[in-house]
Motif scaffolding. Structure first.
Motif, PDB file in Angstrom:
ATOM      1  N   GLN A   1       0.835  -1.196   0.000  1.00  0.00           N
ATOM      2  CA  GLN A   1       0.000   0.000   0.000  1.00  0.00           C
ATOM      3  C   GLN A   1       0.873   1.250   0.000  1.00  0.00           C
ATOM      4  O   GLN A   1       1.990   1.239   0.524  1.00  0.00           O
ATOM      5  CB  GLN A   1      -0.918  -0.003   1.214  1.00  0.00           C
ATOM      6  N   LEU A   2       0.359   2.310  -0.579  1.00  0.00           N
ATOM      7  CA  LEU A   2       1.103   3.559  -0.622  1.00  0.00           C
ATOM      8  C   LEU A   2       1.204   4.155   0.770  1.00  0.00           C
ATOM      9  O   LEU A   2       0.214   4.193   1.513  1.00  0.00           O
ATOM     10  CB  LEU A   2       0.421   4.558  -1.567  1.00  0.00           C
TER      11      LEU A   2
ATOM     12  N   HIS B   1       1.096   8.564  -1.134  1.00  0.00           N
ATOM     13  CA  HIS B   1      -0.307   8.771  -1.507  1.00  0.00           C
ATOM     14  C   HIS B   1      -0.581  10.260  -1.735  1.00  0.00           C
ATOM     15  O   HIS B   1      -1.288  10.641  -2.673  1.00  0.00           O
ATOM     16  CB  HIS B   1      -1.228   8.227  -0.422  1.00  0.00           C
ATOM     17  N   SER B   2       0.002  11.095  -0.881  1.00  0.00           N
ATOM     18  CA  SER B   2      -0.159  12.540  -1.031  1.00  0.00           C
ATOM     19  C   SER B   2       0.476  13.025  -2.340  1.00  0.00           C
ATOM     20  O   SER B   2      -0.075  13.893  -3.027  1.00  0.00           O
ATOM     21  CB  SER B   2       0.473  13.265   0.156  1.00  0.00           C
TER      22      SER B   2
ATOM     23  N   LYS C   1       0.829  11.294  -5.104  1.00  0.00           N
ATOM     24  CA  LYS C   1      -0.045  10.892  -6.205  1.00  0.00           C
ATOM     25  C   LYS C   1      -1.287  11.780  -6.265  1.00  0.00           C
ATOM     26  O   LYS C   1      -1.701  12.212  -7.353  1.00  0.00           O
ATOM     27  CB  LYS C   1      -0.458   9.428  -6.051  1.00  0.00           C
ATOM     28  N   SER C   2      -1.873  12.069  -5.103  1.00  0.00           N
ATOM     29  CA  SER C   2      -3.104  12.861  -5.057  1.00  0.00           C
ATOM     30  C   SER C   2      -2.887  14.282  -5.555  1.00  0.00           C
ATOM     31  O   SER C   2      -3.798  14.893  -6.131  1.00  0.00           O
ATOM     32  CB  SER C   2      -3.656  12.893  -3.628  1.00  0.00           C
TER      33      SER C   2
ATOM     34  N   ASN D   1       3.403  -0.727  -8.580  1.00  0.00           N
ATOM     35  CA  ASN D   1       2.156  -0.140  -9.069  1.00  0.00           C
ATOM     36  C   ASN D   1       1.938  -0.528 -10.533  1.00  0.00           C
ATOM     37  O   ASN D   1       2.844  -0.421 -11.356  1.00  0.00           O
ATOM     38  CB  ASN D   1       2.228   1.388  -8.932  1.00  0.00           C
TER      39      ASN D   1
END
Length: 288
Positions: free
Chosen positions: A26-27, A32-33, A35-36, A232
């Motif tokens: 999992q990121l 994750h931030s 990518k977002s 990914n």
């Protein structure tokens, strides 16, 4: 004795099947931030991830960051804020086959295509007529050399380069010493698909860590972020295809080294001499 081997085989098959279907990690919150906060654009039906930040107001300066193998644009996150204090626009992308960008297979990955993707991104952002500063590393150095070659041909629609900063990359095939795993994957033939499927975090981290200097090696969490980016979209399955850039670099040496040899723009090279892939002093002497 025959029954013993049969039992081992029956046990090994489901274990191997389970291993090959281990889901990607999992990121992390930071990844994750990243990518977002990024965006995607489409190049010939393929989704390419990029970051685009506005920094200094009123400055005309734009910098485009080209990452290395086998990671992603996330390589630049520690200096991102600092760059926004110097440049008006800070732009980075995940090359095709890397990070959050698409990873088609089978696919003929090439430096020429990656350079065209960089040009397409700048057209997408409406910056095709602006003068661009390039900052590149490793694999990105070769893409930068191709962009430099195109710039020198003075063809319409090509990137206009204001300055170029390269960092530790195998820009000379004769002084490049690829890692054992890289050699196996790029020339492994039928062995390559097997190796890419058997690769795991342990193999990845053990292979990548020695490339860093003894005082700048990534933490385990940073290595996990790199591995998450590779896994990914099953990116581990295209590593052997991406590594064909090493063979391309030999084939097109005259084109890419020639572009550097006759450069007329400001150019800078950041070189860590403990690099085992581009060893000192051979690399530095050839660059000079």
């Amino acid at each position: 004795m025959r029954e013993w081997w049969v039992q081992v085989g029956l046990l090994a098959v489901p274990l191997l099947a389970a291993y090959l279907h281990i889901p990607p990690p999992q990121l992390s919150p930071a990844l994750h931030s990243w990518k977002s906060s990024g965006k995607f654009f489409t190049y010939k039906g393929l989704r390419i991830f990029y970051q685009d930040s506005v920094g200094v107001v009123g400055s005309p300066e734009i910098v485009v960051l080209l990452h290395g193998f086998p990671t992603s644009s996330y390589d630049w996150y520690k200096i991102w804020e600092g760059l926004t204090l110097r440049f008006h626009r800070v732009i980075a992308l995940d090359f095709l086959g890397f990070g959050f960008s698409d990873k088609p297979r089978p696919h003929h990955y090439s430096i020429f295509e990656q350079a065209s993707i960089v040009e397409a991104l700048l057209r997408h952002l409406g910056l095709q007529n602006r003068r661009i500063n390039l900052l590149s590393h490793d694999y990105g150095d070769i893409v930068a050399q191709e962009l430099l070659y195109r710039f020198k041909q003075n063809r319409s629609g090509r990137l206009t380069i204001k300055s170029l900063c390269l960092s530790n990359g195998g820009i000379f095939p004769e002084t490049h010493r690829p890692l054992l795993l890289q050699k196996l994957l790029k020339d492994g033939g039928v062995l390559s698909p097997i190796l890419t499927r058997l690769m795991n975090f342990f193999v990845f981290s053990r292979g990548l860590t020695p490339v860093f200097g003894p005082y700048t090696r990534p933490s385990e969490s940073e290595l996990w972020d790199m591995w998450a980016g590779i896994r990914n979209n099953d990116g581990n399955l295209v590593i052997d295809s991406l590594l064909q850039y090493i063979n391309q670099r030999k084939k097109f040496r005259r084109r890419w080294v020639g572009a550097l040899a006759s450069v007329t723009i400001p150019i800078h090279f950041i070189y860590g001499p403990l690099d085992p892939v581009n060893p000192y002093p051979e690399f530095l002497e050839l660059y000079r």
